[in-house]
Design a protein around this motif. Sequence first.
Motif, PDB file in Angstrom:
ATOM      1  N   ARG A  34     -12.745  78.091  23.662  1.00  0.00           N
ATOM      2  CA  ARG A  34     -11.708  78.571  22.737  1.00  0.00           C
ATOM      3  C   ARG A  34     -10.513  77.640  22.740  1.00  0.00           C
ATOM      4  O   ARG A  34      -9.891  77.396  21.689  1.00  0.00           O
ATOM      5  CB  ARG A  34     -11.304  79.996  23.119  1.00  0.00           C
ATOM      6  N   ALA A  38      -9.048  75.607  19.562  1.00  0.00           N
ATOM      7  CA  ALA A  38      -7.654  75.742  19.146  1.00  0.00           C
ATOM      8  C   ALA A  38      -6.929  74.400  19.132  1.00  0.00           C
ATOM      9  O   ALA A  38      -5.893  74.267  18.477  1.00  0.00           O
ATOM     10  CB  ALA A  38      -6.925  76.715  20.069  1.00  0.00           C
ATOM     11  N   GLU A  42      -5.837  74.986  14.037  1.00  0.00           N
ATOM     12  CA  GLU A  42      -4.628  75.752  14.337  1.00  0.00           C
ATOM     13  C   GLU A  42      -4.843  77.231  14.000  1.00  0.00           C
ATOM     14  O   GLU A  42      -5.219  77.564  12.874  1.00  0.00           O
ATOM     15  CB  GLU A  42      -3.448  75.217  13.530  1.00  0.00           C
ATOM     16  N   PRO A  43      -4.593  78.131  14.944  1.00  0.00           N
ATOM     17  CA  PRO A  43      -4.783  79.564  14.670  1.00  0.00           C
ATOM     18  C   PRO A  43      -3.576  80.161  13.950  1.00  0.00           C
ATOM     19  O   PRO A  43      -2.856  80.999  14.488  1.00  0.00           O
ATOM     20  CB  PRO A  43      -4.952  80.153  16.080  1.00  0.00           C
ATOM     21  N   GLU A  47      -7.370  84.404  14.219  1.00  0.00           N
ATOM     22  CA  GLU A  47      -7.412  84.377  15.674  1.00  0.00           C
ATOM     23  C   GLU A  47      -8.858  84.541  16.127  1.00  0.00           C
ATOM     24  O   GLU A  47      -9.551  85.459  15.687  1.00  0.00           O
ATOM     25  CB  GLU A  47      -6.564  85.505  16.260  1.00  0.00           C
ATOM     26  N   ARG A  49     -11.549  85.788  18.383  1.00  0.00           N
ATOM     27  CA  ARG A  49     -11.703  86.865  19.364  1.00  0.00           C
ATOM     28  C   ARG A  49     -12.886  86.608  20.298  1.00  0.00           C
ATOM     29  O   ARG A  49     -12.800  86.856  21.492  1.00  0.00           O
ATOM     30  CB  ARG A  49     -11.888  88.197  18.634  1.00  0.00           C
ATOM     31  N   VAL A 112     -13.765  86.077  14.252  1.00  0.00           N
ATOM     32  CA  VAL A 112     -12.315  85.936  14.134  1.00  0.00           C
ATOM     33  C   VAL A 112     -11.725  87.187  13.499  1.00  0.00           C
ATOM     34  O   VAL A 112     -12.432  88.019  12.916  1.00  0.00           O
ATOM     35  CB  VAL A 112     -11.946  84.698  13.283  1.00  0.00           C
ATOM     36  N   THR A 113     -10.413  87.285  13.625  1.00  0.00           N
ATOM     37  CA  THR A 113      -9.682  88.355  12.962  1.00  0.00           C
ATOM     38  C   THR A 113      -8.465  87.764  12.284  1.00  0.00           C
ATOM     39  O   THR A 113      -7.926  86.737  12.729  1.00  0.00           O
ATOM     40  CB  THR A 113      -9.246  89.431  13.975  1.00  0.00           C
ATOM     41  N   THR A 115      -4.604  87.464  11.308  1.00  0.00           N
ATOM     42  CA  THR A 115      -3.362  87.791  12.000  1.00  0.00           C
ATOM     43  C   THR A 115      -2.303  88.348  11.063  1.00  0.00           C
ATOM     44  O   THR A 115      -1.254  88.797  11.513  1.00  0.00           O
ATOM     45  CB  THR A 115      -2.805  86.545  12.708  1.00  0.00           C
TER      46      THR A 115
END
Length: 273
Positions: A34, A38, A42-43, A47, A49, A112-113, A115
């Motif tokens: 992860r 990253a 860029e998150p 994001e 998970r 992912v989720t 933000t």
Amino acid sequence: MNGFADHLMVRYLQPEHVASLLVPQDDPDRHRLRSLLAAVYEPALLEVRFVDSVTVTGTSFQVPVSAPVTVRGSWEKLLPDIAQARATLDIPAVAPVHWIDLALETVVSARVTFTSGALDALDSEDLSGLSEDEFVAKFGFLDLADLMRRAKAADYGELQAQFPRLYRLHYADAPPFDPDAPGRTYRLRISVLFFPDLDLGAALRRLVQCRRALDDTRPRPDEYDGGALLAASAWLAVFPAAALASDTAPVTGQQVSDLLAAEGFVAAFEDVA
């Protein structure tokens, strides 16, 4: 055969050892992978998970990286006619100046989720009747001096004249994370450098130089649908685990990892005994 790098190159000929480098047994949540992801993606809006899998599609050892050389020149002619010419040329270096010990091309599958939610509403408010003190009291979340600087307004009155209404965007809450939603795939280049000792200053200098050279020679898009692309590759520094085994070791593994993470790099420790 001798040397830390020699041992690691032979070790990473085996796919299972490359897999354990990217996903160590003591890292069930895949924090290392992860962090590598990253370092490139860029998150900003998304994001990560869960990282479900990583597939290595290409492996190369001792890959040269040559930073381009920029040459600027001018030519001027005064008589009988005035003429000028200027040019900028990018010329490849004559010989490679940096080496990537292990270059991996991978495909990472992750869930992912979001933000932030989608734009939900827009409203505006009349500023023409507010004094400067009233504006500051009502909109304390805004830096008035910075707002005037960005608007190129000399004073508050000029700001009111240019922007008589203040518009505000309201975003809905981000949707809850759905673990059953389809994952996303990311192409991730991972550049690995081997360091035989814990000379952290030299390691950081080499990492920064190699990253800069690769970024200059490997074009990449400015963004993806979840934010910006930060670099052409993620960078993993591998140190000997034996350097941390002694009670007199000057630093801990966590301190080394924290130092490199502050500059966008990831650290690993390998035992070649």
